[in-house]
Design an enzyme around this catalytic site. Structure first.
Site, PDB file in Angstrom:
ATOM      1  N   MET A  49      -0.545   0.708  10.369  1.00  0.00           N
ATOM      2  CA  MET A  49       0.359   0.914  11.505  1.00  0.00           C
ATOM      3  C   MET A  49       1.592   1.693  11.029  1.00  0.00           C
ATOM      4  SD  MET A  49       0.019  -2.252  14.072  1.00  0.00           S
ATOM      5  CE  MET A  49       1.118  -3.381  13.267  1.00  0.00           C
ATOM      6  N   GLY A  50       1.498   2.318   9.857  1.00  0.00           N
ATOM      7  CA  GLY A  50       2.605   3.129   9.367  1.00  0.00           C
ATOM      8  C   GLY A  50       3.705   2.305   8.731  1.00  0.00           C
ATOM      9  N   HIS A  53       4.401   1.256   2.665  1.00  0.00           N
ATOM     10  CA  HIS A  53       5.079   0.750   1.468  1.00  0.00           C
ATOM     11  C   HIS A  53       4.050   0.685   0.332  1.00  0.00           C
ATOM     12  CE1 HIS A  53       3.068  -2.961   2.545  1.00  0.00           C
ATOM     13  NE2 HIS A  53       3.693  -2.984   3.714  1.00  0.00           N
ATOM     14  N   HIS A  56       0.493  -0.575   1.075  1.00  0.00           N
ATOM     15  CA  HIS A  56      -0.429   0.401   1.673  1.00  0.00           C
ATOM     16  C   HIS A  56      -0.920   1.382   0.598  1.00  0.00           C
ATOM     17  CE1 HIS A  56       2.162  -0.567   5.330  1.00  0.00           C
ATOM     18  NE2 HIS A  56       0.951  -0.828   5.767  1.00  0.00           N
ATOM     19  N   GLY A 166      -6.043  -5.284   3.407  1.00  0.00           N
ATOM     20  CA  GLY A 166      -5.292  -6.096   2.452  1.00  0.00           C
ATOM     21  C   GLY A 166      -5.537  -7.589   2.598  1.00  0.00           C
ATOM     22  N   LYS A 168      -3.311  -9.624   2.285  1.00  0.00           N
ATOM     23  CA  LYS A 168      -2.136 -10.183   2.954  1.00  0.00           C
ATOM     24  C   LYS A 168      -2.502 -10.660   4.363  1.00  0.00           C
ATOM     25  CE  LYS A 168       2.384  -9.290   4.515  1.00  0.00           C
ATOM     26  NZ  LYS A 168       2.093  -8.578   5.766  1.00  0.00           N
ATOM     27  N   ASP A 169      -3.380  -9.891   5.019  1.00  0.00           N
ATOM     28  CA  ASP A 169      -3.848 -10.279   6.357  1.00  0.00           C
ATOM     29  C   ASP A 169      -5.261 -10.831   6.216  1.00  0.00           C
ATOM     30  OD1 ASP A 169      -1.623  -9.050   8.221  1.00  0.00           O
ATOM     31  OD2 ASP A 169      -2.024  -7.591   6.658  1.00  0.00           O
ATOM     32  N   SER A 204       5.822  -6.000   3.275  1.00  0.00           N
ATOM     33  CA  SER A 204       5.435  -5.890   4.678  1.00  0.00           C
ATOM     34  C   SER A 204       6.376  -4.911   5.374  1.00  0.00           C
ATOM     35  CB  SER A 204       5.556  -7.269   5.346  1.00  0.00           C
ATOM     36  OG  SER A 204       5.568  -7.127   6.750  1.00  0.00           O
ATOM     37  N   SER A 205       5.835  -4.166   6.326  1.00  0.00           N
ATOM     38  CA  SER A 205       6.691  -3.249   7.089  1.00  0.00           C
ATOM     39  C   SER A 205       7.777  -4.040   7.803  1.00  0.00           C
ATOM     40  CB  SER A 205       5.864  -2.473   8.113  1.00  0.00           C
ATOM     41  OG  SER A 205       4.770  -1.858   7.478  1.00  0.00           O
TER      42      SER A 205
HETATM   43  P1  AMP Z   1      -0.318  -2.760   8.608  1.00  0.00           P
HETATM   44  O1  AMP Z   1       0.230  -1.385   8.522  1.00  0.00           O
HETATM   45  O2  AMP Z   1       0.695  -3.828   8.446  1.00  0.00           O
HETATM   46  O3  AMP Z   1      -1.237  -2.962   9.784  1.00  0.00           O
HETATM   47  O4  AMP Z   1      -1.247  -2.927   7.326  1.00  0.00           O
HETATM   48  C1  AMP Z   1      -2.279  -2.023   7.059  1.00  0.00           C
HETATM   49  C2  AMP Z   1      -3.123  -2.575   5.949  1.00  0.00           C
HETATM   50  O5  AMP Z   1      -2.298  -2.771   4.796  1.00  0.00           O
HETATM   51  C3  AMP Z   1      -3.741  -3.937   6.269  1.00  0.00           C
HETATM   52  O6  AMP Z   1      -5.052  -3.970   5.750  1.00  0.00           O
HETATM   53  C4  AMP Z   1      -2.844  -4.903   5.537  1.00  0.00           C
HETATM   54  O7  AMP Z   1      -3.507  -6.101   5.171  1.00  0.00           O
HETATM   55  C5  AMP Z   1      -2.482  -4.091   4.317  1.00  0.00           C
HETATM   56  N1  AMP Z   1      -1.238  -4.579   3.709  1.00  0.00           N
HETATM   57  C6  AMP Z   1      -0.023  -4.680   4.293  1.00  0.00           C
HETATM   58  N2  AMP Z   1       0.868  -5.221   3.426  1.00  0.00           N
HETATM   59  C7  AMP Z   1       0.192  -5.458   2.277  1.00  0.00           C
HETATM   60  C8  AMP Z   1       0.539  -6.010   1.011  1.00  0.00           C
HETATM   61  N3  AMP Z   1       1.772  -6.441   0.734  1.00  0.00           N
HETATM   62  N4  AMP Z   1      -0.423  -6.094   0.063  1.00  0.00           N
HETATM   63  C9  AMP Z   1      -1.690  -5.683   0.326  1.00  0.00           C
HETATM   64  N5  AMP Z   1      -2.083  -5.149   1.493  1.00  0.00           N
HETATM   65  C10 AMP Z   1      -1.165  -5.049   2.457  1.00  0.00           C
END
Ligand code: AMP
Length: 301
Positions: A49-50, A53, A56, A166, A168-169, A204-205
């Site tokens: 979702m952009g 960090h 990602h 990740g 994380k989720d 985390s974003s």
């Molecule tokens: P998001 O942009 O938050 O939707 O995350 C996109 C992908 O990045 C998802 O698969 C998340 O699980 C992964 N992600 C986000 N933060 C982390 C993190 N700290 N460590 C590992 N993967 C992450």
């Protein structure tokens, strides 16, 4: 190529131009990907979702190791936000994200607008049986249905050979794994470990929302998970009281608990008694002011 599509060109060590193609159009992405596939390239995909960090970037690195071409999508998916959630204020920083993708050696970035992904009116939904009853699904009704909808669409658009998500989720990873199996998506999923700041806070974003004071307190969630993990590893097999006590400690520090528990890694249901040979997810979500943070540790018992 429409106005929103951009080419990034840089020189690699041999002076050859490396092109990162950025498009907000499904038809353009499809043309690129079918050309690459006809050249025998293996496509790796990282949906995001952009507000990128290092977490990602770790996913991108894993995708690079396991494929020839890395595709990143950047799309703040409205379908996975509840009416009172942070869709409007979710950080959006496309220019910066594209720069990070370029430096990380991403080949293709898909940056669709909402109207490119969703029709005005939708007639179909994806339903989830049980797997979203607890953890984040329990407190964010409709969240995982929205995640599955967009990931299903993105898999059909990008047609990746591998996709990286990740840890994380973790609930998201488990539910998407089930979707891949039950809907026969021809893609292999890879789970990336949680990237953390030096003090242990999972990147985390949404960490951008934290005030200085909240940021200092935020690693308390991970420390608490580590403490519970240690007790479990040293033989506590009914962690209910231990967890209740830890919740109290967190609340005393100003955290508001959404959930904190041990869940069965397959059913994603709370586990009161841990059984030898089983895998568990020790997971928590807390509010610090207006920011919701999640974290987890995988436990082999
Ligand atoms: P998001 O942009 O938050 O939707 O995350 C996109 C992908 O990045 C998802 O698969 C998340 O699980 C992964 N992600 C986000 N933060 C982390 C993190 N700290 N460590 C590992 N993967 C992450």
């Amino acid at each position: 190529m429409n106005a929103a599509s951009v080419f990034f060109r840089v020189m690699n060590a041999f002076g050859k131009p490396i092109i990162m193609n950025v498009s907000d159009r499904i038809d353009e992405i499809r043309v690129d990907i079918s050309r690459l596939k006809s050249e025998g390239k293996r496509i790796g995909f990282v949906p995001t979702m952009g507000a990128l960090h290092s977490g990602h970037l770790g996913l991108i690195e894993l995708a690079k190791k396991n494929s020839d071409i890395v595709v990143v999508s950047i799309f703040v998916n409205p379908e996975q936000f509840g009416p009172n959630e942070d869709f409007d204020r979710y950080p959006r920083q496309l220019k910066d994200d594209l720069e990070k993708c370029r430096s990380a050696g991403v080949d293709l970035v898909f940056t669709p607008e909402r109207s490119e992904i969703y029709d005005e009116k939708k007639f179909l939904k994806i339903g989830i049986d049980k797997l979203s009853d607890h953890m984040c699904g329990g407190s964010r009704p409709g969240f995982f249905e929205g995640v599955l909808l967009v990931v299903n669409k993105l898999f059909n658009i990008v047609t990746p050979d591998i996709a990286v998500f990740g840890q994380k989720d973790i609930q998201q990873f488990q539910i998407i794994s089930k979707m891949v199996k039950e809907f026969n998506h021809p893609v292999e999923l890879i789970m990336a470990p949680i990237a953390r700041a030096n003090d242990g806070l999972a990147l985390s974003s949404r960490n951008a929302y934290l005030s200085d004071q909240e940021r200092k307190a935020a690693p308390g969630l991970y420390r608490c998970l580590q403490y519970i993990e240690k007790q479990i590893q040293s033989g506590v097999d009914t962690p209910k009281l231990l967890i209740e006590h830890q919740k109290g400690e967190l609340e005393a520090k100003g955290f508001k608990i959404d959930y904190l528990n041990v869940f069965d890694s397959k059913t994603l249901e709370p586990s009161e008694t841990l059984r030898e040979g089983n895998n568990y997810i020790l997971a928590g979500a807390i509010w610090l002011g207006k920011t919701r943070l999640i974290d987890n540790i995988l436990i082999e018992f």
